[in-house]
Design an enzyme around this catalytic site. Sequence first.
Site, PDB file in Angstrom:
ATOM      1  N   SER A 196       0.798  -1.235   0.000  1.00 41.10           N
ATOM      2  CA  SER A 196       0.000   0.000   0.000  1.00 41.10           C
ATOM      3  C   SER A 196       0.827   1.280   0.000  1.00 41.10           C
ATOM      4  CB  SER A 196      -0.956   0.003   1.198  1.00 41.10           C
ATOM      5  OG  SER A 196      -2.043  -0.865   0.946  1.00 41.10           O
ATOM      6  N   LYS A 238       2.544   7.018   5.050  1.00 41.58           N
ATOM      7  CA  LYS A 238       1.717   5.910   4.571  1.00 41.58           C
ATOM      8  C   LYS A 238       2.313   4.596   5.030  1.00 41.58           C
ATOM      9  CE  LYS A 238      -1.706   4.026   2.507  1.00 41.58           C
ATOM     10  NZ  LYS A 238      -1.668   2.996   3.569  1.00 41.58           N
ATOM     11  N   THR A 239       1.438   3.720   5.531  1.00 41.13           N
ATOM     12  CA  THR A 239       1.840   2.367   5.891  1.00 41.13           C
ATOM     13  C   THR A 239       1.658   1.439   4.697  1.00 41.13           C
ATOM     14  OG1 THR A 239      -0.400   1.886   6.658  1.00 41.13           O
ATOM     15  CG2 THR A 239       1.209   2.644   8.324  1.00 41.13           C
ATOM     16  N   GLY A 240       2.221   0.246   4.826  1.00 40.40           N
ATOM     17  CA  GLY A 240       2.009  -0.808   3.842  1.00 40.40           C
ATOM     18  C   GLY A 240       2.323  -2.153   4.479  1.00 40.40           C
TER      19      GLY A 240
END
Length: 260
Positions: free
Chosen positions: A63, A201-203
């Site tokens: 993501s 932003k995480t992923g």
Amino acid sequence: MPQLFLALLLLCASGVTHAEDLDIGRLFDKAHVEGTLVIESADTGQRYVHNEARASQPFPAASTFKVLHTLIALEEGAIAGADEIIPWDGTRYEIEDWNRDQTLKSAFRVSCVWCYQRLARRVGAAAYPRHIRQAHYGQLREPFNTTEFWLDGSLRVSAVQQVGLLRQLVARSLPYRASDYDILKTIMLTDSTPAYRLYAKTGWAARSEPGIGWYIGYVEVGGQTWLFALNLDTRDATDLPLRQRIALDALRAKGILPAE
């Protein structure tokens, strides 16, 4: 002559390598996880690195691709702005926050996979290689599934390349409209205090073995901007909070964020 050549080679190498940052390394050791973190000043180029070899190793983007994907979707006219409605079709998902209409802003915040898959269909497969190449964003294996390539490992990127993208975002040096950059910055805002503003932003690449957790972004603080990209091996979902914890603790350890 051989000795002179060797000396010059070592001198050149010293210009592109970075010593292991012990402060950051201790945070990974304390958490008992393998990973890497790159922190870089967008203003001076000063860089702190843990596990430099891994920092150059590509992993599934997961993501984190939503950062560049947002600019692509806006540029290609797949969505008009942060508040345009992306209607839910009634399909039930395990993540409850996905089970409703979304906007681009909310889809980014809850990392809504189906939302960005719908945008990907609107963008079309043909557009992605050009956007990814111009951003120097990892490696895209072709042919690829239009709605899965950032999830299934077809798009792989390193922490160093993530920082490279963030550097271009902050400088606004990629050929996107100013309004697109403004929208992305609005939806990336994660935390705002009188002292700093955090955009991130995480992923999670859950399909790989081991899983790979990401946390990327930048901090505006004291008139400066610091970029960061972290990835780490995950055993299961219980490791996911370590992404933000280690990254933010590292930023505090280097004096970039104020101590808690």
